[in-house]
Structures are given as structure tokens and as C-alpha cells.
Motif scaffolding. Structure first.
Motif, PDB file in Angstrom:
ATOM      1  N   ALA A 257       0.868  -1.194  -0.071  1.00  0.00           N
ATOM      2  CA  ALA A 257       0.087  -0.075  -0.033  1.00  0.00           C
ATOM      3  C   ALA A 257       0.841   1.132  -0.084  1.00  0.00           C
ATOM      4  CB  ALA A 257      -0.885   0.007   1.116  1.00  0.00           C
ATOM      5  N   GLN A 258       0.448   2.222  -0.525  1.00  0.00           N
ATOM      6  CA  GLN A 258       0.981   3.673  -0.385  1.00  0.00           C
ATOM      7  C   GLN A 258       0.135   4.679   0.148  1.00  0.00           C
ATOM      8  OE1 GLN A 258       3.632   4.767  -3.692  1.00  0.00           O
ATOM      9  NE2 GLN A 258       2.757   7.003  -3.698  1.00  0.00           N
ATOM     10  N   PHE A 259       0.651   5.190   1.051  1.00  0.00           N
ATOM     11  CA  PHE A 259      -0.367   6.338   1.915  1.00  0.00           C
ATOM     12  C   PHE A 259       0.196   7.638   1.532  1.00  0.00           C
ATOM     13  CE2 PHE A 259      -1.051   3.073   5.671  1.00  0.00           C
ATOM     14  CZ  PHE A 259      -1.784   2.350   4.946  1.00  0.00           C
ATOM     15  N   PRO A 260      -0.347   8.479   0.638  1.00  0.00           N
ATOM     16  CA  PRO A 260      -0.035   9.612   0.340  1.00  0.00           C
ATOM     17  C   PRO A 260      -0.545  10.615   1.444  1.00  0.00           C
ATOM     18  CG  PRO A 260      -1.907   8.915  -1.347  1.00  0.00           C
ATOM     19  CD  PRO A 260      -1.400   7.766  -0.226  1.00  0.00           C
ATOM     20  N   VAL A 261       0.426  11.243   1.886  1.00  0.00           N
ATOM     21  CA  VAL A 261      -0.284  12.358   3.035  1.00  0.00           C
ATOM     22  C   VAL A 261      -0.885  13.334   2.341  1.00  0.00           C
ATOM     23  CG1 VAL A 261       0.421  13.821   4.891  1.00  0.00           C
ATOM     24  CG2 VAL A 261       1.486  11.789   4.820  1.00  0.00           C
ATOM     25  N   LEU A 262      -0.313  13.847   1.262  1.00  0.00           N
ATOM     26  CA  LEU A 262      -1.035  14.969   0.522  1.00  0.00           C
ATOM     27  C   LEU A 262      -1.780  14.248  -0.726  1.00  0.00           C
ATOM     28  CD1 LEU A 262       2.126  17.143   0.149  1.00  0.00           C
ATOM     29  CD2 LEU A 262       0.121  17.718   1.507  1.00  0.00           C
ATOM     30  N   PRO A 263      -2.753  14.468  -0.769  1.00  0.00           N
ATOM     31  CA  PRO A 263      -3.741  13.497  -2.099  1.00  0.00           C
ATOM     32  C   PRO A 263      -2.951  13.534  -3.229  1.00  0.00           C
ATOM     33  CG  PRO A 263      -4.938  15.321  -1.227  1.00  0.00           C
ATOM     34  CD  PRO A 263      -3.564  15.249  -0.127  1.00  0.00           C
ATOM     35  N   GLY A 264      -3.022  12.685  -4.009  1.00  0.00           N
ATOM     36  CA  GLY A 264      -2.239  12.792  -5.296  1.00  0.00           C
ATOM     37  C   GLY A 264      -3.305  12.160  -6.419  1.00  0.00           C
ATOM     38  N   ASP A 265      -2.687  12.048  -7.483  1.00  0.00           N
ATOM     39  CA  ASP A 265      -3.647  11.655  -8.783  1.00  0.00           C
ATOM     40  C   ASP A 265      -3.262  10.298  -9.213  1.00  0.00           C
ATOM     41  OD1 ASP A 265      -5.774  12.271 -10.202  1.00  0.00           O
ATOM     42  OD2 ASP A 265      -4.604  13.274 -11.777  1.00  0.00           O
TER      43      ASP A 265
END
Length: 346
Positions: A257-265
Motif C-alpha cells: 500500500a501507498q499512503f499519500p499524506v498529500l492527496p495525489g492523482d
């Protein structure tokens, strides 16, 4: 009863660091469920800068709740000065720290005094000072809610599914991108506390700092790309974001899993093909979780790195420091303590 005044930093308009003004304003009065905190230190966070720059609607809100002039800031450490009649468990003189009223732009922390919902506060760990405590709430709770426990059922403005942390133990490998920053250095330490193997990505200047915090492997992103150097990672916590963040998916094993702290595209076709998930959360005020984090801070299991401190009156300089980037840990504003107490608030 005469109105007591205090100094606070306010925005009368949006713009660069120069719009932060050091004003004299009335001391706020605690409402139901609140206490008044005499502020000793204030953490500087990205939302403070977004608000200054003109962002007045939080993700998930339909309209702005900001009216100018506004006092920015959410992270405080200080001493309880007055307590609303309906508050149990906190008394005048208690040392506390907390993330106030987040997600909203209603923290009002850049001030000598601030009202705070009692449920957003925890007792300041005796083992750390107010400066270090003020550096912990937003960044520490972000790392906690992403990695350890969400702690709430509120829907995320960034996705429909509820965020679920990955179980971390000695069999998991975690890559933290932007490991030297506020959220990153907490995430690295919390993952180590859970026994995980941690790969820290940052610029070379931060290598010894991150190894001291427990990084098992360090990647200097100026010299090599993580996706070329690392594979079969269970979890990527990305605090950097931006259009490049999708490349980190290639470091994950299937089922990772990847958890982006800043929402990405992210492209669903790509994540499905790789067999990985992407999940994000929005940090929320939580005194109970901060109490748990406080125990780790008290014992030194987790420590707060301080990049720099500035007096409250120099908030502008603190924001200029933040804009230059390459921050190691947290930027904190300090509030000088005057030798009087507020009369008439008992």
C-alpha cells in the motif's frame, strides 16, 4: 470586568509572510467544553501557510468559514489558565498540548492565549519542554492516524473507503519519503517502535539525523531514485506528494500500500495492475491519541526534532524559513511568559 488584552499574530489579508501582523486583541473566553490555555509555544504547520496564502476552505468543506482578520495556527503547548464549568479532568495550572479544532482554520493558536476544546488536549509529557511538545500534535497525529490507528469514523474528503493502517511488525518494510520533515520523522520512529524495517528517503544532509532516529536504510534522492533501488516494500508513506509520487508504487510488492499524506492523482488501472492499494486520511484533533503519543515522547521512544524556533512576534521569519524547505523536524514559535496571571478569570 475589564477586558484583558493579549498579543496575537493575525492575517488582515492573504499573501506572503509579510501579511502576518503582530496585533493587540482581547483574550478569548472559554465556551462550554473548553479551557483557556496560556500559550508557551506554537507549532508551525503547512495549513498555516495555506491559510495565509488564501486557502480558506478545508478539503471536505463546501464553503469558507474564515473571516478576516484571522489568527492562524493549530498546535499549542502551554498551561491551563481557566476552565469552563462543564470540563472535568483538567485544572488551572495543568501543562497541556494539542491540535486545536482540526480540520478547520479555526485553531487561533498564534497568540498568547487560546481557547481549546478539552477533548483536543493531552497532558504535556513531563520529559519534554513546551517547544518540543508544540512540535508534536499535527505532525505526530498525522503519522499516528496513517500508521497506527485512524481513531475516528469521519469520512475522508479524499476517498470513499475508510483509511485502514497496515499492520506493522518485524516482517514489514516501510519506505518513508520525505523522512526528515515533520510527519516523516514521526512516521519513521513510529514504524520502528512497531518493529518494522524502515527505509528513509531524504536529501543527503539528513542521513546521520535519520540513522540516529532508527532508519535501517537511507536513500539520498538527489543521487538515486527509490523506485530503481528498492522493491518488495509493504508500505510507502509519502509526505512529499506531487506528480512524481506515483513512481513510488513501483517499490511496492503485490498487496502493498501507498499512503499519500498529500492527496495525489493515482490511476486505478495502474494500481490494479500492480496489485497495490492507495489510501489517504485527513488528520483530526484527538486528545486520547495524543496522550498515547505523549507516553512515547516521555520515555524518549519517539522524539521531536526542532528545526528552528522564532519568537511569536517573528512569525513572518518563521514562515520565510518554512518556504525555503529542507526542514529537519519542526519550526516552532515561542511565547514569552509575562509575570502576571489573568485576574478575574477564576
Amino acid at each position: 470586568m475589564p477586558t484583558h488584552t493579549m498579543r496575537a499574530v493575525r492575517l488582515h489579508e492573504h499573501g506572503g509572510p509579510e501579511v502576518l501582523r503582530y496585533d493587540e486583541v482581547p483574550v478569548p473566553e472559554p465556551g462550554p467544553g473548553e479551557v483557556l490555555v496560556r500559550v508557551h509555544a506554537v507549532g508551525v504547520n503547512p495549513p498555516d501557510r495555506y491559510l495565509r496564502g488564501g486557502l480558506t476552505t478545508m478539503p471536505g468543506e463546501t464553503e469558507s468559514t474564515v473571516s478576516l482578520p484571522v489568527i492562524p495556527g493549530t498546535d499549542v503547548s502551554g498551561v491551563v489558565e481557566a476552565v469552563a464549568p462543564d470540563v472535568d479532568g483538567l485544572s488551572i495550572g495543568d501543562e497541556v498540548f494539542g491540535l486545536l479544532r482540526f480540520p478547520s482554520f479555526d485553531g487561533r493558536a498564534y497568540a498568547e492565549y487560546v481557547t481549546a476544546p478539552a477533548s483536543h488536549l493531552a497532558r504535556k509529557p513531563a520529559g519534554i519542554d513546551h517547544v518540543h511538545a508544540a512540535g508534536a500534535p499535527m505532525a505526530g497525529l498525522t503519522a499516528w492516524q496513517f500508521l497506527i490507528e485512524a481513531g475516528h469514523d469521519h469520512p475522508s474528503p479524499f476517498q470513499e473507503a475508510r483509511h485502514r493502517p497496515t499492520a506493522l511488525d518485524a516482517d514489514t518494510t516501510v519506505l518513508v519519503n520525505g523522512a526528515a520533515g515533520g510527519v516523516g520523522h514521526f512516521a519513521l520512529q513510529l514504524a520502528k517502535w512497531k518493529g518494522a524495517h524502515v527505509i528513509a528517503v531524504a536529501s543527503g544532509a539528513h542521513e546521520s539525523f535519520l540513522r540516529e532516529l532508527g532508519a535501517d536504510r537511507f536513500i539520498d534522492y538527489t543521487k538515486g531514485r527509490p523506485e530503481d533501488l528498492v522493491h518488495d516494500v509493504d508500505l510507502v508513506l509519502d509526505t512529499v506528494g506531487g506528480p512524481d509520487s506515483t513512481r513510488l508504487l513501483r517499490t511496492l510488492k503485490r498487496g502493498g500500500a501507498q499512503f499519500p499524506v498529500l492527496p495525489g492523482d493515482f490511476d486505478e488501472t495502474e494500481t490494479t495492475k500492480l496489485g497495490v492499494t492507495v489510501s489517504s486520511a485527513q488528520v483530526r484533533s484527538n486528545g486520547a491519541q495524543l496522550t498515547e503519543l505523549g507516553r512515547l515522547l516521555d520515555t524518549g521512544t519517539v522524539r521531536v526534532a526542532i528545526d528552528s524556533t522564532f519568537p511569536l512576534a517573528d512569525a513572518r521569519t518563521a514562515h520565510e524559513r518554512a518556504a525555503r524547505g529542507h526542514i529537519r523536524g519542526k519550526i516552532v514559535l515561542t511565547v514569552a511568559q509575562k509575570p502576571f496571571r489573568l485576574a478575574g478569570l477564576r
